[in-house]
Scaffold this motif. Structure first.
Motif: not given
Length: 265
Positions: A62-63, A105-106, A128-129, A145-147
């Motif tokens: 996921x990039x 990515x929210x 993404x975060x 937002x939390x990784x």
């Protein structure tokens, strides 16, 4: 391996060592688990070193390149439509607390926040975060937002609803890990809380691939197609479906200046 002072001779290897006078000087290496190696080394040093392990596909997929291949699918219009459907099904009060699990990515979390909900978004991808935090700031909405790894959810009785969108469940090869996620979700929900999962319809995939694909000697259904996207990328998608287990895997290859390959399943 590390030298006598614990310094890695090759590569970047995490290490920890303890002085142990009761350990005889010997060169012995023992496996003590899937993630660690115990080394009894020179001069009575006990060295605990993390073994190198191959990363899972979801750790690297996921990039920015991944986002480019979904430019014609993941649109703002689709996101709004999905959130409208989601809220209609969940029937939540304004201000309810929602966890968007594997938030990417929210896009869903930000839209929920726009509509008056208290939202937390969790995803493993740092890339993404970072995008999600930037987009939320630009849009003037507040989202936490939390990784993190969904297997390590620490929330207890916190959320009125948890959502898991865009086929973001079942990534782990060990089914006990997927079951663990479900238990953590249950624990994170308030009493009478709701969990909504958006996942690929197995029977629909079976029907689609039965029409367009072929069955190989092992019983697996295979299909492939190529398309050119609006950003100029040419993407080849190869699907593999196992009717016995109802598991689906996909390999996507795209061409720009250099070819890229992404696999998920």
């Amino acid at each position: 391996l590390p030298d006598r002072f614990g310094r890695a001779k090759r590569g970047k290897v995490w290490k920890h060592w303890l002085r142990r006078a009761d350990i005889n000087c010997q060169k012995t290496c023992k496996n003590i688990g899937s993630n660690h190696i115990l080394i009894l080394g020179e001069e009575n040093f006990l060295i605990l070193m993390a073994a190198k392990s191959k990363k899972q596909w979801w750790e690297t997929l996921f990039d920015e390149k991944y986002l480019k291949t979904y430019v014609d699918i993941v649109t703002p219009e689709l996101t709004k439509k999905q959130i409208t459907f989601l809220l209609k099904r969940l029937q939540l009060k304004k201000g309810a607390e929602i966890l968007d699990l594997a938030c990417g990515h929210g896009r869903h979390a930000i839209e929920l926040a726009k509509r008056g909900y208290k939202v937390t978004g969790l995803d493993f991808s740092k890339h993404f975060i970072d995008i999600a935090k930037k987009d939320a700031k630009e849009k003037g909405v507040k989202v936490n937002f939390v990784r993190g790894d969904m297997r390590n959810l620490s929330f207890v009785n916190k959320f009125d609803a948890i959502t898991n969108m865009f086929t973001s469940f079942g990534y782990f090869d060990d089914e006990s890990d997927n079951e663990l996620v479900l238990r953590k979700i249950s624990r994170a929900l308030k009493p009478n809380g709701k969990f909504l999962i958006d996942i690929n319809n197995g029977m629909r995939t079976l029907a689609r691939m039965s029409q367009k694909g072929k069955t190989d000697k092992t019983g697996l259904l295979r299909a492939a197609h190529k398309e050119k996207l609006s950003n100029g990328l040419i993407v080849t998608t190869k699907d593999e479906f196992d009717p016995a287990t109802m598991r689906w895997s996909m390999t996507r290859t795209w061409k720009e200046k250099s070819p890229h390959r992404a696999e998920c399943g």
